[in-house]
Design a protein around this motif. Sequence first.
Motif, short mmCIF file in Angstrom:
data_model
loop_
_atom_site.label_atom_id
_atom_site.label_comp_id
_atom_site.label_asym_id
_atom_site.label_seq_id
_atom_site.Cartn_x
_atom_site.Cartn_y
_atom_site.Cartn_z
N THR A 59 -18.39 80.13 109.34
CA THR A 59 -16.62 80.10 108.73
C THR A 59 -15.32 80.30 109.45
O THR A 59 -15.81 81.42 110.07
CB THR A 59 -16.64 80.42 106.94
OG1 THR A 59 -16.70 82.09 107.28
CG2 THR A 59 -18.14 79.11 106.72
N PRO A 60 -14.50 80.05 109.34
CA PRO A 60 -13.04 80.56 109.37
C PRO A 60 -13.47 82.28 108.89
O PRO A 60 -12.50 82.41 109.99
CB PRO A 60 -11.97 80.26 108.79
CG PRO A 60 -12.60 78.29 108.45
CD PRO A 60 -13.55 78.28 107.98
N GLU A 61 -13.94 82.83 107.78
CA GLU A 61 -13.50 83.44 107.09
C GLU A 61 -14.43 84.33 108.40
O GLU A 61 -13.65 85.57 108.16
CB GLU A 61 -13.91 83.84 105.63
CG GLU A 61 -13.69 85.02 105.00
CD GLU A 61 -14.49 85.11 103.57
OE1 GLU A 61 -14.75 86.20 103.30
OE2 GLU A 61 -12.82 84.62 102.83
N ARG A 91 -7.27 86.73 109.03
CA ARG A 91 -7.74 84.98 108.39
C ARG A 91 -6.77 84.18 108.90
O ARG A 91 -7.29 82.52 109.00
CB ARG A 91 -8.96 84.70 107.00
CG ARG A 91 -8.94 82.95 107.01
CD ARG A 91 -9.42 83.30 105.38
NE ARG A 91 -8.80 83.27 104.65
CZ ARG A 91 -7.82 82.59 103.92
NH1 ARG A 91 -7.39 82.00 104.84
NH2 ARG A 91 -7.30 82.41 103.69
N TRP A 102 -18.90 75.68 110.77
CA TRP A 102 -18.19 74.94 111.96
C TRP A 102 -19.07 74.60 113.07
O TRP A 102 -19.47 76.62 113.11
CB TRP A 102 -16.51 75.16 112.29
CG TRP A 102 -15.65 74.71 111.47
CD1 TRP A 102 -14.98 76.06 110.35
CD2 TRP A 102 -15.07 73.63 111.50
NE1 TRP A 102 -14.48 74.66 109.90
CE2 TRP A 102 -14.46 73.40 110.18
CE3 TRP A 102 -15.61 72.24 112.37
CZ2 TRP A 102 -13.74 72.62 109.65
CZ3 TRP A 102 -14.46 71.55 111.41
CH2 TRP A 102 -13.85 71.25 110.74
N ARG A 137 -6.91 77.04 113.53
CA ARG A 137 -7.29 76.86 115.24
C ARG A 137 -8.77 76.23 114.68
O ARG A 137 -8.97 75.25 115.53
CB ARG A 137 -7.83 78.10 115.91
CG ARG A 137 -7.08 79.95 115.51
CD ARG A 137 -5.64 79.60 116.68
NE ARG A 137 -4.54 78.06 115.92
CZ ARG A 137 -3.69 78.69 115.00
NH1 ARG A 137 -3.61 80.38 114.52
NH2 ARG A 137 -2.40 77.86 114.52
N PHE A 138 -9.43 75.68 114.04
CA PHE A 138 -10.36 75.39 113.55
C PHE A 138 -10.31 73.99 113.48
O PHE A 138 -10.50 72.90 114.44
CB PHE A 138 -11.44 75.72 112.44
CG PHE A 138 -11.96 76.66 112.97
CD1 PHE A 138 -13.35 76.63 113.48
CD2 PHE A 138 -11.58 78.25 112.43
CE1 PHE A 138 -14.27 77.73 113.00
CE2 PHE A 138 -12.62 79.25 112.63
CZ PHE A 138 -13.24 79.81 112.90
N GLY A 197 -15.57 84.26 111.06
CA GLY A 197 -14.93 84.27 112.30
C GLY A 197 -13.62 85.34 112.39
O GLY A 197 -13.82 86.39 113.69
N VAL A 238 -11.64 82.03 119.14
CA VAL A 238 -12.09 81.00 118.25
C VAL A 238 -13.35 80.51 118.41
O VAL A 238 -14.72 80.30 118.48
CB VAL A 238 -10.63 80.44 117.51
CG1 VAL A 238 -12.46 80.24 115.87
CG2 VAL A 238 -10.60 80.89 116.51
N VAL A 289 -6.49 82.65 112.02
CA VAL A 289 -7.46 81.99 112.37
C VAL A 289 -8.13 80.92 112.27
O VAL A 289 -8.84 79.43 112.75
CB VAL A 289 -9.10 82.79 112.40
CG1 VAL A 289 -10.37 82.57 113.10
CG2 VAL A 289 -8.70 84.35 113.33
N GLN A 290 -7.92 80.66 110.55
CA GLN A 290 -8.57 79.81 110.36
C GLN A 290 -7.85 77.93 110.34
O GLN A 290 -8.32 76.79 110.87
CB GLN A 290 -7.84 79.47 108.66
CG GLN A 290 -8.70 78.23 107.77
CD GLN A 290 -9.12 78.13 106.29
OE1 GLN A 290 -8.17 79.09 105.88
NE2 GLN A 290 -8.97 77.66 105.73
#
Length: 128
Positions: free
Chosen positions: A68-70, A80, A115, A86-87, A72, A55, A83-84
């Motif tokens: 954005t997380p999406e 997702r 981000w 991890r932000f 990423g 990420v 991944v989300q």
Amino acid sequence: MNDLYDRELRAHAAGGYSSPGAIFPYTAGFKGSAETGREAAEAINKKLGRLQRLVLGAVKGRGRYGLTPEEGADILDIDRVSVQPRFSELKALGLVKDSGQRRVNPSSRKRAVVWVLAGFAPDKGGDL
């Protein structure tokens, strides 16, 4: 770091964020007291460092544009839900910041935080 540690201890006492002896963001977190959340966090911990690096690399690759997380999840071809979070961890580690920008997620049509690496974040704006 004391603030983060104190916040984690309070959150754990209230039934959330991470397992006993495991401090967020160095381990995956969870909210509430449901055992399924704890089990999922413990399962992801085995690949947490790798996912955080992936990420972070994706954020770095986007430079000032950020992601954005999406976005990423799409770039990394990883679900997702993996991944989300991890932000949030990377934010708590001070590696990424809210750029102050928002973009609409194609899947939900809702606005999402963009981000960026901490060095690209505005002095004022996101995370206020």
